[in-house]
Enzyme design. Structure first.
Site, short mmCIF file in Angstrom:
data_model
loop_
_atom_site.label_atom_id
_atom_site.label_comp_id
_atom_site.label_asym_id
_atom_site.label_seq_id
_atom_site.Cartn_x
_atom_site.Cartn_y
_atom_site.Cartn_z
N ASP A 153 0.82 -1.22 0.00
CA ASP A 153 0.00 0.00 0.00
C ASP A 153 0.85 1.25 0.00
O ASP A 153 0.71 2.12 -0.87
CB ASP A 153 -0.87 0.07 1.26
CG ASP A 153 -1.86 -1.05 1.34
OD1 ASP A 153 -1.77 -2.01 0.57
OD2 ASP A 153 -2.74 -0.96 2.22
N ARG A 165 -1.37 4.99 17.22
CA ARG A 165 -1.46 6.06 16.21
C ARG A 165 -0.89 7.40 16.66
O ARG A 165 -0.09 8.00 15.94
CB ARG A 165 -2.90 6.25 15.75
CG ARG A 165 -3.50 5.08 15.02
CD ARG A 165 -2.71 4.64 13.82
NE ARG A 165 -2.85 3.19 13.69
CZ ARG A 165 -2.03 2.41 13.04
NH1 ARG A 165 -0.97 2.89 12.43
NH2 ARG A 165 -2.24 1.11 12.99
N ASP A 192 -8.39 4.62 11.75
CA ASP A 192 -6.99 5.03 11.76
C ASP A 192 -6.77 6.34 11.02
O ASP A 192 -5.91 7.13 11.41
CB ASP A 192 -6.12 3.92 11.17
CG ASP A 192 -5.91 2.81 12.18
OD1 ASP A 192 -6.05 3.08 13.39
OD2 ASP A 192 -5.61 1.68 11.78
N SER A 197 -4.17 7.21 -2.62
CA SER A 197 -4.58 6.61 -3.88
C SER A 197 -5.69 5.59 -3.68
O SER A 197 -5.63 4.77 -2.76
CB SER A 197 -3.36 5.90 -4.50
OG SER A 197 -3.76 4.80 -5.26
#
Lengths: 373, 373, 373, 373
Positions: free
Chosen positions: C15, C94, C123, C144
């Site tokens: 990714d 996070r 997230d 993307s």
């Protein structure tokens, strides 16, 4: 042979005079203790009366400054209010009075304390919980039934001692400016006549004077007492009411919304603890710490008018304001546009759509529009 | 060829007239919808204006009764108040207005709704969340930037439309008696002149009239908006303020202390949901149910005076009172005596003793008294 | 001509590799940033891959110690758990990762940050809220769509990486002793083999190892995500689960009951904030302060066994225990006797009697006993 | 001449046998009452013993079905758990037992009730509060000090009667399917052997059997008792633990997130009330109503395995699921896109930016990047 020494919370009135005599008759040495927390009282006359009735010693203690600073100020910071209406004036005084009483008992090596609070009142609980918490070995002496019966015979002729009836109060308002730092009042100024007060005790006495003049802070309520029954209470809290409104305003102006929500819950908890006599409990100590922490940026000035029972906020300013327009436009503006609001709304709507879509589909069976869409 | 039909929440004013024209120009058919929720408005003139600007249909809907019964009454039951001060008048109106708007859209097979609420205001959120919840397939049309700019140019000349300045209000109070059943007002009577109202809409209009005459319910606050910034709000809620005080009083008189505490928390939650536009959410529906349940025994009469901006409670009576003196003395008295209070206190003191004993023993190292005890 | 510099949270996987290439194609300079928070990863290989794909610089940052000390420890103190089941492992990471990312962006004068979190996930929110809070001027680059689609193609073959299946786990337990100070773990010892760890990172890694070996901390839940929909989550938190149980136990042993109740409410609030990405919000900062304050006396040792997915508490000891038997008998005993309990009960019963007496009298109409009483 | 009639909660054991004899000696008629709430007891032997000791009448009452339906099921709905760990088994039984006792007292015109619960235990409070609430005129007779002392001499040899030690429990799991409607269990099936139970009592007994076989539901905790001190409790709740986990799962699957949050707070309140003996209080009655309302859509099946002390959720299905994938994609998808999430985040970030921007600007004085941006 003495049974020991009792420190008696003495008011100078009939009830506690009877208790003093009764304690002597039971064989105790009695130390009379009279706290000055701002009530209207001839303290010299009370001292003489106690001595005449056989008190071994008499302590008359001016607690006004510590009452305002250590007990009233934290309550203002907490926006303390019981059952949405009562500003808790009586409740706040008990731990302050009882704390000094046990300090005297410890200094004088007295094993007993006594008070004139009746069995059904909250005040017995507030008094005794404080005594046990601070001086676990202390014994609370029983009180005379006669004194209680006499107490009942008091007529409520002394209603509304501090405040004027708004119908008779002045026809022109007084304008004040209150200044806060860390959520505590640090100064009050009269906008027109220039009067200024900047010590805690002076500030509070002055607000009582102005509030009382304009009939501020009277309430007649039914409240839920700790021991489970309801009772009627008639209270007047002129200065406290002004402070409550002014503090609410500067707090809303300077505190983040979500911090305020959490603090609001803690303030409700604090109010219940205060009403129920738990000032000197682990949880109240903890809650006071958390509330004080929330007040760090509660700073600035509030302009208000006092008139015919009303406290009207006219404006506010603060160096710590979260309403700082320059800041908002400079740093935030670029990040925000109406489309953001739409996204925000759509995300929030998902749960509602799910819910009412069920309703629409399965219960109401509304026809859906047919056609070109 | 039309892009489809828009139901526009039309006010008759400049903003929404601009939106109407703009929507026509973009190629939409426009249905103008004007809700009567009690505002001071020339509805006929507004209808003609909308038709003149090209509206395909005009709906003028009298929502006053349903607004009072379905939206205001539950808010009174909840003691709804935002951030301790704001009675939420504007917030309550939005779901009522938007509900009818989507009903019209569904009936007329319109795929779009539009409104004049600006991006930064809470009203956009309140409006759109209701629309999506009740009509998930609806599209909200974008609004014109010009309209927003024009909106900004409005001067706040219409401040305080409903209430008199207390300085100019009458010098004699009006005395009212409010009657409640299940926490809802069912009757109001003027004690002196005998005026009586007993339908929801009439009661509310009358309280607005009396409250407005005496300058009740004005506030000037800084509030925390949903989208995260603070804004100043100036509100007047004359009838709502009278109801708020009267309901608080009869509720305290008839509701158990601990039930009240739980209900108070639910009321705060309800107020936040209402302010933030979540009337038609699963949680608000749930909270309304729970609050209504708590009101089953909130029944009786409250006497009050309205004067110079104040609502003063004078007395209350109820067949469901938990303050019933006869009951208390008959059934409970035998079970209760001052010794019970002492036991109660000692049990409650255990935690406090543990806490402050630590402090005494380990930190302060206070000398313990020696001697004959 | 570069459009500017982006700091990309790079994982080394497909990714974020796609995003890196895509950002380059769009005309940005890309700094790859890879946080080591204890995941099983070949960091050298990831660095080379990023450089090969065109990253201008690569930062590989070991955040493990600060992750444990600044993020995990406060969560243990809070007993943080989402919707009664989820220990929030992902959520906690996070803000720790994003904080370093914006520090790099500020140091490198990058105006942009990017990440691979998808639109529907929590997230994205956790990441972006942290970025905006700490670096308001930052821009978050779009991601993307292809990367998202690819993400979907990942098979969940990597389920349960850290923990053994309890069916295959050892048939004998491991016994540990956990030591806490101020609510934070300061030491863990294996009772049998004598292994001891006393730095935050080592303690946590060791608990992960022991917990993983015994299949502790697996859950398969449906959770409510911030954006309003439910999703299934499969989590494993071996060390966190051991700490959660051990901390609950030592806290209950050393904290006053009512302080615990208030802290429990704050812990629930903290958990929601953490889940929803609000670590760097004013309210979360405030709640962390209040929770830390509550932990001052949470100190002592807990003995426990870990076996077949279970954490069993075997015993506990503390110098700050409120369970200190000597203290209780010495100081409190004298104040307490069975009669106190009766008084306590009768006082508490008053409200209940009032309530059910109504029911008895008016609804059930039970006959009252006649006779000699 | 009898002093009156006492209904004694009789266990058949030494303590209450002593009380029976002592009450007779004091001049009371004694009715022995023995409740069957599922304990392992020889009820016939107990009846004979009570008669032999002089009981005027003996009532042996099978309360098992009403205990499960009226007391355990509401606790499952509430996810009742005290101080995050204790499932409240003992607490739940008291109001059920005491209710029947006062019903017998009223039917038999007995003015007194008695029990063997000791002064320091919570059980005295739970027992007596129920008696006073339901039968305000009742007198609770004092208990013998000797009986209390004897009680202390009992050895804890009966620890862990219901559950096997997980170390000795089977090495293969049992798979169950639990079915719920309105948050209550309506059926349990064993996936492999086909056993099915569908009445409340049978379901609960079967879950106790399966849970006990696999060592589920043992805890060893320190808890905070109502009267203020801590005590150690060792409990086993096999069936209750399975139900707790299964209900949590189906609830999370079918209940809106925000409704769940409100219900979670009510469940914590319910648990405290239950622990403290306030089942028959106005507030507990109110909370039970609100919790039951929240359960209307909690419906569906949960698959789980029971193994070595663990309850593992394997899956769930529901016709009322808010996780309905078809619904989500059909009706909601169109309304949602990644940009919405960005808008949502930016709006939420405003408060955080304000906060940490202050920090950045005034405290940390971080350099801002200069250049082309």
């Amino acid at each position: 042979m003495s049974k020991g020494t009792v420190v008696l919370a003495y008011s100078g009135g009939l009830d506690t005079s009877c208790i003093l005599v009764w304690l002597k008759e039971q064989g105790y040495d009695v130390i009379a203790y009279l706290a000055n927390i701002g009530q209207d009282e001839d303290f010299d006359a009370a001292r003489k009366k106690a001595e005449r009735l056989g008190a071994k010693k008499v302590f008359i203690e001016d607690l006004r400054a510590e009452f305002v600073e250590e007990f009233i100020w934290p309550s203002v910071q907490a926006s303390a209010i019981y059952e949405d209406r009562y500003l808790l004036g009586t409740s706040i005084a008990r731990p302050c009075i009882a704390r000094r009483q046990v300090q005297i008992a410890q200094k004088e090596c007295a094993q007993f304390v006594s008070h004139g609070a009746t069995g059904k009142g909250n005040d017995q609980i507030r008094f005794e919980l404080t005594c046990y918490a601070l001086y676990p070995d202390v014994k609370v002496t029983p009180w005379s039934m006669d004194a209680n019966l006499m107490h009942i015979s008091h007529a409520p002729s002394d209603l509304y001692l501090m405040t004027k009836n708004p119908e008779q109060s002045p026809n022109t308002p007084d304008m004040l400016e209150m200044e806060f730092k860390s959520g505590k009042p640090i100064k009050v100024s009269h906008v027109t006549d220039g009067t200024t007060k900047d010590t805690p005790l002076e500030i509070f006495l002055y607000l009582n004077e102005v509030g009382g003049k304009h009939g501020v802070g009277r309430i007649d309520i039914v409240e839920n007492r700790f021991i489970g029954m309801k009772s009627r209470g008639i209270y007047e809290t002129p200065g406290g009411t002004i402070l409550h409104h002014a503090h609410l305003d500067i707090e809303a102006f300077t505190m983040d919304r979500e911090v305020r929500r959490i603090k609001q819950g803690l303030g409700i908890k604090f109010s219940e603890l205060l009403y129920n006599g738990f000032w000197y409990s682990p949880e109240c100590e903890y809650v006071r710490h958390c509330i004080a922490k929330s007040q760090e940026n509660v700073e600035g000035k509030v302009q208000l008018s006092v008139f015919k029972g009303n406290v009207n906020i006219l404006g506010r300013e603060s160096p710590k304001s979260l309403y700082n327009e320059e800041l908002v436009s400079m740093d935030v503006q670029g990040e925000y546009n109406p489309c953001d609001a739409s996204g925000f709304i759509r995300i929030n709507a998902v749960r509602c759509i799910l819910r009412f879509n069920f309703v629409l589909s399965y219960r109401l069976r509304l026809p859906r529009c047919k056609g070109s869409v």
